[in-house]
Design a protein around this motif. Structure first.
Motif, mmCIF file in Angstrom:
data_model
loop_
_atom_site.group_PDB
_atom_site.id
_atom_site.type_symbol
_atom_site.label_atom_id
_atom_site.label_comp_id
_atom_site.label_asym_id
_atom_site.label_seq_id
_atom_site.Cartn_x
_atom_site.Cartn_y
_atom_site.Cartn_z
ATOM 1 N N ALA A 1 44.749 37.924 36.433
ATOM 2 C CA ALA A 1 44.403 36.704 37.179
ATOM 3 C C ALA A 1 43.915 37.042 38.583
ATOM 4 N N LEU A 2 44.590 37.956 39.252
ATOM 5 C CA LEU A 2 44.200 38.349 40.602
ATOM 6 C C LEU A 2 42.835 39.031 40.602
ATOM 7 N N ASP A 3 42.604 39.890 39.620
ATOM 8 C CA ASP A 3 41.298 40.550 39.503
ATOM 9 C C ASP A 3 40.197 39.517 39.268
ATOM 10 N N MET A 4 40.480 38.546 38.412
ATOM 11 C CA MET A 4 39.509 37.494 38.108
ATOM 12 C C MET A 4 39.163 36.705 39.371
ATOM 13 N N CYS A 5 40.182 36.354 40.132
ATOM 14 C CA CYS A 5 39.983 35.556 41.335
ATOM 15 C C CYS A 5 39.207 36.344 42.388
ATOM 16 N N LEU A 6 39.627 37.558 42.657
ATOM 17 C CA LEU A 6 38.948 38.378 43.652
ATOM 18 C C LEU A 6 37.535 38.730 43.216
ATOM 19 N N GLY A 7 37.322 38.785 41.902
ATOM 20 C CA GLY A 7 36.002 39.081 41.372
ATOM 21 C C GLY A 7 34.975 38.005 41.646
ATOM 22 N N LEU A 8 35.418 36.829 42.078
ATOM 23 C CA LEU A 8 34.492 35.757 42.433
ATOM 24 C C LEU A 8 33.711 36.083 43.703
ATOM 25 N N GLY A 9 34.228 37.016 44.507
ATOM 26 C CA GLY A 9 33.598 37.329 45.784
ATOM 27 C C GLY A 9 33.977 36.316 46.848
ATOM 28 N N ASP A 10 33.767 36.674 48.103
ATOM 29 C CA ASP A 10 34.196 35.805 49.206
ATOM 30 C C ASP A 10 33.585 34.413 49.127
ATOM 31 N N ASP A 11 32.274 34.347 48.921
ATOM 32 C CA ASP A 11 31.617 33.037 48.868
ATOM 33 C C ASP A 11 32.079 32.236 47.655
ATOM 34 N N GLY A 12 32.243 32.925 46.530
ATOM 35 C CA GLY A 12 32.679 32.245 45.315
ATOM 36 C C GLY A 12 34.075 31.685 45.430
ATOM 37 N N ILE A 13 34.972 32.445 46.062
ATOM 38 C CA ILE A 13 36.353 31.987 46.213
ATOM 39 C C ILE A 13 36.420 30.754 47.100
ATOM 40 N N VAL A 14 35.680 30.758 48.195
ATOM 41 C CA VAL A 14 35.740 29.649 49.148
ATOM 42 C C VAL A 14 35.228 28.358 48.523
ATOM 43 N N GLY A 15 34.199 28.460 47.681
ATOM 44 C CA GLY A 15 33.621 27.266 47.091
ATOM 45 C C GLY A 15 34.199 26.868 45.756
ATOM 46 N N GLU A 16 34.834 27.800 45.062
ATOM 47 C CA GLU A 16 35.402 27.552 43.735
ATOM 48 C C GLU A 16 36.752 26.849 43.878
ATOM 49 N N VAL A 17 37.137 26.112 42.857
ATOM 50 C CA VAL A 17 38.421 25.404 42.896
ATOM 51 C C VAL A 17 39.378 25.900 41.815
ATOM 52 N N ALA A 18 38.981 25.827 40.540
ATOM 53 C CA ALA A 18 39.918 26.014 39.429
ATOM 54 C C ALA A 18 40.605 27.371 39.451
ATOM 55 N N VAL A 19 39.849 28.458 39.492
ATOM 56 C CA VAL A 19 40.456 29.787 39.395
ATOM 57 C C VAL A 19 41.320 30.115 40.609
ATOM 58 N N PRO A 20 40.843 29.931 41.860
ATOM 59 C CA PRO A 20 41.734 30.198 43.000
ATOM 60 C C PRO A 20 42.988 29.330 42.995
ATOM 61 N N MET A 21 42.838 28.039 42.709
ATOM 62 C CA MET A 21 43.993 27.150 42.710
ATOM 63 C C MET A 21 45.015 27.557 41.658
ATOM 64 N N LEU A 22 44.552 27.795 40.437
ATOM 65 C CA LEU A 22 45.478 28.099 39.349
ATOM 66 C C LEU A 22 46.054 29.505 39.469
ATOM 67 N N THR A 23 45.294 30.437 40.026
ATOM 68 C CA THR A 23 45.840 31.774 40.268
ATOM 69 C C THR A 23 46.971 31.709 41.280
ATOM 70 N N MET A 24 46.766 30.990 42.367
ATOM 71 C CA MET A 24 47.805 30.876 43.382
ATOM 72 C C MET A 24 49.017 30.094 42.866
ATOM 73 N N ARG A 25 48.784 29.112 42.012
ATOM 74 C CA ARG A 25 49.915 28.360 41.440
ATOM 75 C C ARG A 25 50.665 29.202 40.415
ATOM 76 N N LEU A 26 49.956 30.026 39.682
ATOM 77 C CA LEU A 26 50.610 30.960 38.773
ATOM 78 C C LEU A 26 51.485 31.922 39.556
ATOM 79 N N VAL A 27 50.953 32.436 40.651
ATOM 80 C CA VAL A 27 51.727 33.345 41.508
ATOM 81 C C VAL A 27 52.972 32.643 42.049
#
Length: 296
Positions: free
Chosen positions: A129-155
């Motif tokens: 999950a962490l690899d998937m989230c970080l793999g979005l890249g800085d711009d992708g993480i800032v603009g994306e919702v589902a993967v960052p949110m659910l990764t952090m909630r899983l953590v």
């Protein structure tokens, strides 16, 4: 005789979790989305779920997770766990987020799924999950919702789960805080709350762990809180959670807490805390007052 000071809000004790959506209706929506994505041509045949996995296995998992009053006696099979693992570690981020949601529910809610014998499983799932989230890249993480949110909630939920998910989250704390720091400037308020909660729970784990945390891990909490405050986007509740996380690492047992207090003073964190707390309500001010007391 020296008396160790005590505080009303610090350190954090216990964990905050995200446990909404475990009812049958919520789980049905997640499973339906998995099946929709599984039939997408973008998923290779080697990574796609088999007919049995997509139907019988997911139906069984959904039923078990929805009957909460039987958690003490029900079990999660290796096949059910493997199906979620497959999606998180092999599917593209745009398709894997429903699996993150399933894992988020299993990590904290079902005692068999998160048991100590499955620590290796959770290390792989959290790592994926962490690899998937970080793999979005800085711009992708800032603009994306589902993967960052659910990764952090899983953590966040993993820290509250059984020995398996808790131990896995503890062993991956540096990677978790790296991901939290990347997600922290998010443009989405739900991601921001999830980040603050993951950092809060990580700090609580460090403080309560029988194994002394490394100073490098604790410094990462200072880094993330600095990013949270610096981006200027956070609402009152995640600001309070971030401040409690900060105060908790300042009170880590042994020499680590003293190291963090020194590092905080060198970074002028006291003035940052005083500044940010003024616009976020009475609780933020109360926590900030205790942090300033620790640093005085």
């Amino acid at each position: 005789m020296d008396v160790t000071p005590t505080y009303d809000h610090l350190p954090m004790k216990g964990y905050k979790i995200f446990d909404a959506g475990i009812d049958k209706k919520g789980l049905t929506k997640v499973i339906s989305k998995v099946r929709e994505f599984n039939n997408d041509d973008a998923i290779s045949s080697s990574n796609a779920l088999s007919l049995s996995e997509a139907n019988d296995v997911l139906d069984s998992l959904s039923t078990t997770l929805s009957i909460t009053n039987r958690y003490h006696s029900s079990t999660i099979s290796d096949m059910e766990l493997a199906t979620v693992h497959k999606m998180i570690t092999q599917w593209d981020a745009k398709k894997a987020f429903p699996a993150l949601d399933l894992a988020r529910r299993m990590a904290v809610l079902h005692p068999d799924a998160a048991s100590g014998k499955r620590r290796g499983y959770w290390e792989e799932v959290l790592g994926g999950a962490l690899d998937m989230c970080l793999g979005l890249g800085d711009d992708g993480i800032v603009g994306e919702v589902a993967v960052p949110m659910l990764t952090m909630r899983l953590v966040a939920n993993s820290y509250k789960g059984g020995n398996g998910s808790t131990g896995a989250a503890g062993s991956l704390v540096d990677r978790i805080l790296e991901c939290a720091n990347a997600c922290a400037p998010s443009n989405n308020k739900n991601v921001r709350l999830s980040v603050a909660t993951a950092v809060l729970n990580a700090s609580s784990y460090m403080h309560s762990s029988s194994v002394s945390p490394s100073s490098s891990s604790a410094v990462r909490v200072l880094d993330v809180v600095g990013t949270i405050v610096g981006c200027g986007k956070y609402e009152s509740e995640p600001i309070v959670r971030s401040l409690v996380a900060l105060g908790t690492v300042l009170l880590l047992p042994g020499g680590c807490g003293e190291e963090m207090q020194k590092a905080a003073k060198e970074r002028s964190i006291g003035s940052m805390v005083e500044r940010v707390s003024s616009g976020h309500g009475d609780m933020a001010k109360a926590v900030a007052k205790e942090i300033l007391s620790i640093l005085s």
